[in-house]
Design an enzyme around this catalytic site. Sequence first.
Site, mmCIF file in Angstrom:
data_model
loop_
_atom_site.group_PDB
_atom_site.id
_atom_site.type_symbol
_atom_site.label_atom_id
_atom_site.label_comp_id
_atom_site.label_asym_id
_atom_site.label_seq_id
_atom_site.Cartn_x
_atom_site.Cartn_y
_atom_site.Cartn_z
ATOM 1 N N LYS A 115 -10.779 7.124 0.612
ATOM 2 C CA LYS A 115 -9.753 7.176 1.665
ATOM 3 C C LYS A 115 -10.373 7.204 3.045
ATOM 4 O O LYS A 115 -9.778 6.683 3.994
ATOM 5 C CB LYS A 115 -8.826 8.376 1.462
ATOM 6 C CG LYS A 115 -7.976 8.210 0.214
ATOM 7 C CD LYS A 115 -6.566 8.716 0.345
ATOM 8 C CE LYS A 115 -5.770 8.220 -0.847
ATOM 9 N NZ LYS A 115 -4.519 8.899 -1.078
ATOM 10 N N LYS A 197 -8.549 -0.137 -9.920
ATOM 11 C CA LYS A 197 -7.340 0.615 -10.249
ATOM 12 C C LYS A 197 -6.116 0.007 -9.556
ATOM 13 O O LYS A 197 -6.220 -0.424 -8.401
ATOM 14 C CB LYS A 197 -7.549 2.058 -9.753
ATOM 15 C CG LYS A 197 -6.496 3.039 -10.180
ATOM 16 C CD LYS A 197 -6.681 4.394 -9.499
ATOM 17 C CE LYS A 197 -5.945 4.433 -8.185
ATOM 18 N NZ LYS A 197 -5.509 5.776 -7.761
ATOM 19 N N LYS A 200 -0.985 1.652 -5.014
ATOM 20 C CA LYS A 200 0.189 1.283 -4.209
ATOM 21 C C LYS A 200 -0.213 0.866 -2.801
ATOM 22 O O LYS A 200 0.564 0.225 -2.113
ATOM 23 C CB LYS A 200 1.196 2.425 -4.178
ATOM 24 C CG LYS A 200 0.648 3.731 -3.628
ATOM 25 C CD LYS A 200 1.680 4.838 -3.740
ATOM 26 C CE LYS A 200 1.076 6.179 -3.363
ATOM 27 N NZ LYS A 200 1.206 7.188 -4.374
#
Length: 331
Positions: A115, A197, A200
């Site tokens: 992130k 992965k 979203k």
Amino acid sequence: MENNHKIVFSAVQPSGKLTIGNYLGSIKNWIALQEEYQCIYCVADMHAITVRQEPAALRQRTYELVALYMASGLDPEKCTLFVQSHVPAHAQLAWVLNCNTMFGELSRMTQFKDKSAKHADNINAGLFTYPALMAADILLYQTDLVPVGQDQMQHIELTRDVAGRFNSVYSPTFKMPEGLVHRNGAKIMSLSEPQKKMSKSDENTNAFILMLDDRDTIIRKCKRAVTDSEAQVRFGEGKDGINNLMTIYACFTGKTMEEIEKEFEGRGYGDFKLAVGEAVADGLAPIQDEFARLTKDKTYLESVMAKGAEAASRLAGRTMAKVYRKVGFIG
Ligand code: ATP
Ligand code: LTN
């Protein structure tokens, strides 16, 4: 609820539209647990602000996630559904745990590394200490089991380390929780890059299927999914795309890999992809209908949240009082 029941806790962040990865890796596995255990399911809005959120959108998505939990089959009569920021004990315990979590431990967290690479302009302290808040979520309720997708296991390991450290410094206080990763669906991969992965926040909207995507979109995305040139529906090495579609199909139909291989023997990928799309669309349709009904009734959603927050606060208060006493705060 009986006291001898094991306690289950889990949460999802209202940080975007949920994918079928979120559904299969977490929420879907929560449903059966509510029959057997004392389940507490949270909408982690405090976690969501570790990345920039538009306030009105966050509020809207918080309502929507509560509705989606219920539409997926979580019953507020059988489990506790609540919003994290409604129970101040989460922030209170997070601070104490922050003071018992090491900088080095947090630096190793893969999600932080991912992130902070993705949001290089906003590497805030909350993003870094996020696992201490997640540990607080779990430990406040003396949780036994935490059903999550594979990517969250590292945070659960950290939670166990922090709980163990606190217990040994201050005397036993927290129960040692265990992560519960489902055999199937623990890691749904991207449809366009099946080594990655499904996420979203992927820029490529064909990489994921959203829980609220309509039938045509779902089928179109499945048809476009990246596969291989073997043209044989078989689970195996080097077939990440097909393995992933087979996993998704298995999760939605309950069929085993062998059954799926038999069903599509001698048939092309086109047939298979269409079947996957239809199975996903059929599986999501009742959830989408119920979601549409529930989101219209904000008053009802608010009543569920209020009841959940009250029940959660009661449980959390017990642990919090213990923790404050143990660290030496005047009660
Ligand atoms: P983002 O990609 O924006 O970081 P996310 O899609 O990974 O978000 P989270 O809110 O971090 O979603 O995850 C919520 C829950 O869904 C967690 O339990 C996580 O393990 C699970 N989960 C997320 N993605 C997948 C996936 N692809 N397969 C299985 N489980 C997943
Ligand atoms: N960090 C998780 C969401 C989350 C969670 C939790 C999961 C917040 N608190 C407690 C399990 C238990 C995520 O990003 N998926």
